[in-house]
Scaffold this active site. Structure first.
Site, PDB file in Angstrom:
ATOM      1  N   LYS B  78       0.942  -1.240  -0.088  1.00 48.96           N
ATOM      2  CA  LYS B  78       0.064  -0.066   0.060  1.00 48.96           C
ATOM      3  C   LYS B  78       0.953   1.102   0.014  1.00 48.96           C
ATOM      4  CE  LYS B  78      -4.014   1.671   2.734  1.00 48.96           C
ATOM      5  NZ  LYS B  78      -4.515   1.462   3.922  1.00 48.96           N
ATOM      6  N   SER B 154      -9.590   1.125   2.763  1.00 46.92           N
ATOM      7  CA  SER B 154      -8.678   2.135   1.780  1.00 46.92           C
ATOM      8  C   SER B 154      -7.447   1.237   1.118  1.00 46.92           C
ATOM      9  CB  SER B 154      -8.107   3.280   2.626  1.00 46.92           C
ATOM     10  OG  SER B 154      -7.173   2.524   3.649  1.00 46.92           O
ATOM     11  N   SER B 178     -10.183  -1.081   6.571  1.00 42.02           N
ATOM     12  CA  SER B 178      -9.200  -1.088   5.293  1.00 42.02           C
ATOM     13  C   SER B 178      -8.800  -2.444   4.766  1.00 42.02           C
ATOM     14  CB  SER B 178      -8.319   0.300   5.497  1.00 42.02           C
ATOM     15  OG  SER B 178      -8.984   1.366   5.345  1.00 42.02           O
TER      16      SER B 178
END
Lengths: 62, 450
Positions: B78, B154, B178
């Protein structure tokens, strides 16, 4: 006697003024909507009865 | 062929000499170039460095050196994990002028020490504030099962890259869901470990008292192997020794019919009847929401005073509202958290693993992002965390398990254990995998070729 309710616009303006935070005009509608959402969540926790000995959660030690 | 190959298969092929690490890396980079344009999961490729590291693995093998367990295995991160020499943007242009990272994030370094090779940074909601991976700066990450639908967020890029078969292993973070939300919508395995178990150094923060680093994988074995490398773990208990219960109440409301049927199948297979309930679940969700808003807003307040216009407008407005929350609201939320944590810990004296839905339905459409909550259409972005947020509050480990044979787009379950009991989650997940109830959801044939 209860205070008259603030409008969300007045609430956001007052909070920003207290923090000397200038909110750019394009932010206002979004900030007001998000503040309204958070107010609803805050109402849920505000009146939840907790003993005085219940401290804020700190570090989590598994 | 490396697309959809597991990390273990790749490592074994390289170790046995069946394939060189360089050929694996070339194939992975080619796969990303060919397939990522339709989903938009990658934000930066470390192609040259990755090839150099792959050649170094081959050189070690040629010298007959012993290879570490994940030698040559590609992974993605990420876009908030530090990679040495690379600017960590956290999905924003606000940080574009900060210096490059001086060293890898702690868990990146642990995977690298095990031989794995970072290949790409992956898309996310700006500063991890969202469930959509709809980023004003870097674009939308689309669901590989149906590009007209959300990947979730996310850590949406991390989930989508695994689901699309681009990478076998990716890193993400989970504050309110997330990892679990995108894992569920994309049909891959995800783990949010116990809060504090894995080091967060070098992961750009969002909400300091809730952030947890974790990962996604295409197989349960890969999920477990990577976890063992990143954390000290205990042996898996035998699944028949585990006391398991299904969460009811809040977690039984608003389920799509397909998900309700899938949960029933799992419960029948495990011989579970009845449910247990967490107390005050809506208030727990509210507390998680408020803590996140206050901590995230306060973190960004100095920059919001000066460069608010550089933020994604959706993120900016959430952060500003959070920064202005009264201190009493934040402290009361943290006091409630203490109380709730005690209630949840008490429940785990009677059970070992709790089962709950991850997201109530299939991935919402990007151009009509609504879901049904209490019988009415509601914003998907605001409600995809309905089942994940309450479970974020105590800090428990949660494994997101992709359900099989639902005849729908992917649906996921949360398996929840007491702190530090990840081994129990792996054990129960293994049992459900062996029963054919769980596993990475295969892409439809039309999307495999897209």
């Amino acid at each position: 006697m209860t205070s008259p309710p603030f409008s969300d616009e007045v609430l956001v303006a007052a909070r920003a003024a207290a923090m000397e935070l200038e909110l750019p005009p394009p932010c206002m509608a979004g900030v007001i909507n998000n503040t309204r959402l958070l107010q609803n969540y805050a109402a849920l926790i505000r009146d939840f009865p907790l003993p005085d000995t219940c401290e804020p959660a700190g570090e989590y030690t598994p | 062929m490396t697309r959809f190959a597991s990390a273990q298969t790749i490592a074994q092929d390289i170790r046995s000499g069946k394939r060189s690490a360089a050929s694996v890396m070339q194939a992975v980079l080619a796969t990303i170039h060919q397939y990522d344009s339709s989903i938009g999961s990658v934000t930066h490729l470390f192609a040259e460095q990755a090839m150099q590291q792959a050649h170094a693995v081959d050189a070690r093998l040629a010298r007959k050196e012993e290879l570490p367990p994940l030698a040559g295995v590609p992974f993605g991160v990420k876009d908030l994990f530090d990679i040495q020499g690379h600017v960590t943007t956290a999905g924003s242009i606000v940080l574009r002028n900060v210096p490059p990272a001086a060293q890898d994030a702690a868990i990146v370094a642990r995977l690298r020490a095990a031989g794995a090779i970072p290949v790409a940074t992956l898309n996310m909601d700006e500063f991890a504030y969202g469930f959509a991976t709809d980023n004003a700066h870097y674009g939308i990450t689309r669901n590989p099962h149906d590009p007209s639908r959300m990947a979730g967020g996310s850590s949406g890029g991390s989930a989508a890259a695994v689901a699309a078969g681009l990478l076998p292993l990716t890193l993400g973070t989970d504050t309110n869901g997330s990892i679990r939300v995108p894992a569920s919508l994309c049909g891959v395995w995800g783990l949010k470990p116990t809060m504090g178990l894995l080091p967060r150094e070098g992961a750009y923060p969002f909400s300091a008292s809730l952030d947890v680093v974790g990962h996604f994988a295409s197989t349960l074995d890969d999920l477990k192997t990577a976890f063992h490398i990143m954390a000290d773990t205990s042996p898996e208990p035998e699944p028949q020794t585990l006391r398991t219960a299904c969460l009811g109440g809040w977690f039984a409301q608003n389920l799509s019919p397909a998900l309700a049927a899938a949960i029933n199948r799992v419960c029948r297979y495990l011989g579970l009847s009845g449910t247990v309930e967490l107390p005050q679940t809506p208030t727990a969700r509210a507390a998680s929401f408020l803590i996140t808003a206050a901590e995230g807003g306060t973190l960004h307040l100095p920059r919001l005073r000066s460069v608010a216009q550089d933020y994604d407008p959706a993120t900016r407005d959430r952060l500003l509202a959070g920064a202005m929350l009264p201190a009493s609201t934040y402290v009361q939320a943290q006091r409630f958290r203490r109380w709730f944590r005690g209630q949840v810990h008490a429940l785990f004296e009677q059970v070992d693993v709790l089962i709950a839905p991850a997201v109530m339905c299939e991935a919402p459409l990007l151009d009509a992002p609504t879901i049904i909550v209490d019988g009415k259409p509601a914003s998907a972005r605001a409600n995809l965390g309905l089942y994940t947020q309450p479970l974020s509050l105590p800090g428990l480990p949660v494994l997101c398990l992709p359900l099989l044979n639902t005849n729908t787009l992917p649906l996921g379950l949360q398996l929840v254990a007491a702190p530090g009991r990840e081994a129990a989650l792996f054990s129960l997940a293994r049992k459900l995998e062996q029963a054919g109830l769980a596993g990475r959801c295969p892409l439809p044939a039309t999307q495999q070729a897209a």
